[in-house]
Write a protein that holds these residues in place. Structure first.
Motif, mmCIF file in Angstrom:
data_model
loop_
_atom_site.group_PDB
_atom_site.id
_atom_site.type_symbol
_atom_site.label_atom_id
_atom_site.label_comp_id
_atom_site.label_asym_id
_atom_site.label_seq_id
_atom_site.Cartn_x
_atom_site.Cartn_y
_atom_site.Cartn_z
ATOM 1 N N ASP A 146 45.224 2.767 109.485
ATOM 2 C CA ASP A 146 43.790 2.516 109.335
ATOM 3 C C ASP A 146 43.526 1.260 108.514
ATOM 4 O O ASP A 146 42.583 0.508 108.800
ATOM 5 C CB ASP A 146 43.111 3.723 108.682
ATOM 6 N N LEU A 147 44.355 0.999 107.510
ATOM 7 C CA LEU A 147 44.179 -0.211 106.703
ATOM 8 C C LEU A 147 44.619 -1.452 107.468
ATOM 9 O O LEU A 147 43.982 -2.510 107.384
ATOM 10 C CB LEU A 147 44.981 -0.096 105.400
ATOM 11 N N PRO B 225 49.803 3.442 106.674
ATOM 12 C CA PRO B 225 48.355 3.167 106.698
ATOM 13 C C PRO B 225 47.885 2.323 107.879
ATOM 14 O O PRO B 225 47.472 1.175 107.723
ATOM 15 C CB PRO B 225 48.122 2.461 105.360
ATOM 16 N N ALA C 149 47.101 1.538 99.920
ATOM 17 C CA ALA C 149 47.056 0.071 99.898
ATOM 18 C C ALA C 149 48.059 -0.478 98.881
ATOM 19 O O ALA C 149 48.781 -1.439 99.153
ATOM 20 C CB ALA C 149 45.644 -0.409 99.552
ATOM 21 N N ARG D 81 41.383 5.023 99.558
ATOM 22 C CA ARG D 81 42.656 4.657 100.186
ATOM 23 C C ARG D 81 43.387 3.606 99.353
ATOM 24 O O ARG D 81 44.242 2.876 99.868
ATOM 25 C CB ARG D 81 42.404 4.125 101.601
ATOM 26 N N THR D 82 43.075 3.564 98.059
ATOM 27 C CA THR D 82 43.709 2.572 97.193
ATOM 28 C C THR D 82 45.196 2.824 97.031
ATOM 29 O O THR D 82 46.002 1.896 96.998
ATOM 30 C CB THR D 82 43.035 2.563 95.814
ATOM 31 N N SER E 181 40.286 -4.820 99.239
ATOM 32 C CA SER E 181 39.656 -4.669 100.554
ATOM 33 C C SER E 181 39.759 -3.252 101.102
ATOM 34 O O SER E 181 39.091 -2.916 102.081
ATOM 35 C CB SER E 181 40.293 -5.642 101.560
ATOM 36 N N ALA E 182 40.629 -2.429 100.508
ATOM 37 C CA ALA E 182 40.781 -1.052 100.980
ATOM 38 C C ALA E 182 39.645 -0.187 100.461
ATOM 39 O O ALA E 182 39.132 -0.417 99.360
ATOM 40 C CB ALA E 182 42.118 -0.485 100.508
ATOM 41 N N ARG F 121 42.253 -3.439 109.659
ATOM 42 C CA ARG F 121 41.369 -4.427 109.039
ATOM 43 C C ARG F 121 42.069 -5.787 109.069
ATOM 44 O O ARG F 121 43.111 -5.961 108.450
ATOM 45 C CB ARG F 121 41.030 -4.024 107.608
ATOM 46 N N ILE G 231 43.430 -7.313 105.797
ATOM 47 C CA ILE G 231 44.609 -6.661 105.224
ATOM 48 C C ILE G 231 45.842 -6.967 106.067
ATOM 49 O O ILE G 231 46.923 -7.237 105.529
ATOM 50 C CB ILE G 231 44.374 -5.146 105.092
#
Length: 453
Positions: free
Chosen positions: A250-251, A248, A384, A380-381, A375-376, A254, A257
Motif C-alpha cells: 500500500d505504501l 507494505p 514505513a 502506517r509509520t 509521506s506514510a 504511492r 515513496i
C-alpha cells in the motif's frame, strides 16, 4: 520537553546497539576462529547470519509492532538482545554461537523495526527531519566507532566481551524507555503467513545471491533466487488485497515513496560498492598500507556524520527531492573524480574526493528517509520505517555481493566499481528530482482538487 529528551536517548541508544553489534564482531573473527578451532571462511558466517536474519525480520516485526505496541516491541527487542549476549560467554562451538547471533539479530530487528515510527511519535512534524537526522548521526557514529571499540576490547579481554560491549546501550535504552510514546494499536490480527512469506522472500533471494558469489553451484543458486522471487510475487499479489500488509504494498503504491525507495536502494548499493572496493584499490593499485587505506576511507562516514544533521534540518524546510537531486549531482561528480584519480595519488588526493562523495550522499540519504516516513499515513509509520531500514540493509548487502562478483571477474580493484557506483547515483538523483512533480507527491487515492502532501 524533558520526557521527549529521555525518549530520544532511548531510541538513540537502541540505534547505536544495532549498528555496533552488527559491525564490531568483524575485528574479533580471527580470535573466534582460533579459539573455536574453525577456519576463517566458516567464521565469517557470524556476521552474514546476523545480517541475513536482520533483513528477514524487519518488516514482519514492524507489522507486529503495530499490533502489540511500538514501545513494547522496542523494549522486547532490547531484552532479547541482552539475554542473547550473555549467552555468548557460554559459546564453546561455532554452532552455538550462530544460534546466539540469530537471537541477537531477532532482538535487534525487533528494536530497529519500530525505531523510525517512535521517532515520528516523539518529534512534531515540523522537526521530523531533525529527529531522523539525529538517528542517522548515531548510526554513522556507531559504524565508525565499532571497529576501534572492538580492537580496544580485544586488547584487554577475551572475544565474548566484544559482543558484551553493546549491552550497556541496551540497558540504557531499557531504562530510558519508560518515556517512549505508545501510539494507538491497529485492530487487525497479525498476518503470520504473510510475515513468514515476506521473510522467506528476502532470505531466499539474498541467500541465493551470496551462494552464487561464493562459488556454489550456479544452477542451485539460481534456483534459490528464483524461488525467492516467486514467493515475492505471491507476497505482492496477496498484499494488494489487504489494508495493512506485512510487505507494505500500500505504501509502495504511492509514487513519492516508491521513487524514494528505488533511489535509496541505488544509493546504498553505490555507497557500499565504492567503500568496499576502495580498500582493494588503494592497497593493490596505489600501494597504500591497510592503516592508510582505513584512514582515508574513514573520511566518508566522518563527513556524513557532519552533513546528515544539517541535511535533516534542511528537509524540514526545503523539498527532499531538491536536496536529494543536489546531493546526488555532487555524488556523481565525486565518483567520477574517484574513478579517474591520478596514477600515483597521495592521502589528500583521495581524501578530498571521498569527503566530497560523503557530502553528496549525506545530503541525499537523510531527506530521503524523512520523505518516506513523513509521506506514510500516521498509522502506517512503523512499516514505513521498516521499509527504510530494509532498503538500507538490502542495498548494502547487494553492494557487498556486487563487489565480490567484480573481484571474481578481476575488475573489482580498479576504477570499474566507482563507475558502477556513479551510474547508480545518477539513477538515485533522477528518482529524487522526479519527486518534485506535484502529481508524484499526491496520494494514489486523492481526488481532483485535493492538495498534494
Amino acid at each position: 520537553m524533558p520526557r521527549r529528551i529521555t525518549a530520544i536517548l532511548a531510541v538513540s541508544f537502541g540505534s547505536a546497539l544495532v549498528v555496533i553489534d552488527g559491525a564490531i564482531p568483524t575485528v574479533a573473527l580471527p580470535s573466534i576462529a582460533r579459539d573455536l578451532h574453525v577456519d576463517s571462511a566458516s567464521v565469517v558466517s557470524i556476521v552474514t547470519t546476523y545480517q541475513l536474519i536482520l533483513v528477514m525480520a524487519l518488516l514482519p516485526f514492524s507489522g507486529l509492532g503495530d499490533r502489540i505496541g511500538l514501545k513494547r516491541m522496542y523494549q522486547i527487542g532490547q531484552l532479547i538482545f541482552t539475554i542473547a549476549t550473555i549467552l555468548c560467554f557460554f559459546a564453546h562451538s561455532l554452532a552455538f554461537l550462530l544460534v546466539v547471533r540469530v537471537a541477537q539479530a531477532i532482538g535487534a530487528a525487533a528494536a530497529l523495526s519500530v525505531s523510525s515510527a517512535l521517532v515520528r511519535a516523539i518529534y512534531p512534524s515540523t522537526a521530523l527531519g531533525r529527529g531522523l537526522a539525529l538517528n542517522s548521526l548515531v548510526v554513522s557514529a556507531g559504524a565508525s566507532v565499532a571497529p576501534t571499540l572492538g580492537g580496544l576490547v580485544l586488547a584487554i579481554a577475551p572475544w565474548p566481551w566484544v559482543f558484551a560491549s553493546a549491552v550497556p546501550f541496551a540497558i540504557a535504552s531499557l531504562l530510558f524507555g519508560r518515556s517512549l510514546p505508545d501510539p494507538k494499536l491497529r485492530p487487525e490480527p497479525f498476518d503470520l503467513l504473510g510475515a513468514v512469506m515476506c521473510a522467506a522472500m528476502f532470505g531466499l533471494v539474498i541467500g541465493g545471491l551470496e551462494s552464487g558469489v561464493h562459488g556454489d553451484s550456479p544452477v542451485v543458486s539460481a534456483a534459490i533466487v528464483l524461488s525467492g522471487l516467486f514467493i515475492g510475487l505471491l507476497v505482492v499479489r496477496r498484499g494488494a488485497r489487504e489494508p495493512a500488509p506485512i510487505f507494505p504494498v500500500d505504501l509502495l503504491r504511492r509514487p513519492v515513496i516508491a521513487l524514494s525507495v528505488v533511489g535509496g536502494f541505488c544509493a546504498f548499493i553505490a555507497s557500499m560498492t565504492l567503500l568496499l572496493s576502495m580498500s582493494f584499490r588503494l592497497q593493490h593499485g596505489f600501494g597504500f598500507s591497510p592503516s592508510e587505506a582505513g584512514a582515508v576511507i574513514g573520511v566518508w562516514p566522518l563527513t556524513m556524520m557532519i552533513v546528515a544533521p544539517a541535511a535533516g534540518a534542511l528537509s524540514d524546510r526545503y523539498p527532499a527531492g531538491l536536496l536529494g537531486g543536489i546531493g546526488m549531482a555532487i555524488g556523481v561528480v565525486a565518483l567520477l573524480l574517484i574513478g579517474f584519480m591520478p596514477a600515483h595519488p597521495d592521502y589528500w588526493d583521495v581524501a578530498w574526493r571521498m569527503s566530497l562523495c560523503g557530502f553528496g550522499f549525506g545530503l541525499y540519504l537523510s531527506p530521503n528517509a524523512r520523505l518516506v516516513i513523513g509521506s506514510a499515513p500516521r498509522d502506517r509509520t512503523a512499516p514505513a520505517g521498516g521499509l527504510v531500514s530494509t532498503t538500507r540493509l538490502v542495498g548494502q548487502t547487494t553492494g557487498a555481493t556486487m563487489v565480490a562478483a567484480l573481484l571474481a571477474l578481476g575488475i573489482g580493484d580498479g576504477r570499474v566499481p566507482a563507475l558502477v557506483a556513479c551510474g547508480l547515483a545518477f539513477v538515485a538523483g533522477i528518482c529524487s528530482l522526479a519527486r518534485l512533480n506535484p502529481a508524484v507527491r499526491r496520494p494514489p487515492d486523492a481526488v481532483a482538487g485535493e492538495p498534494a502532501e
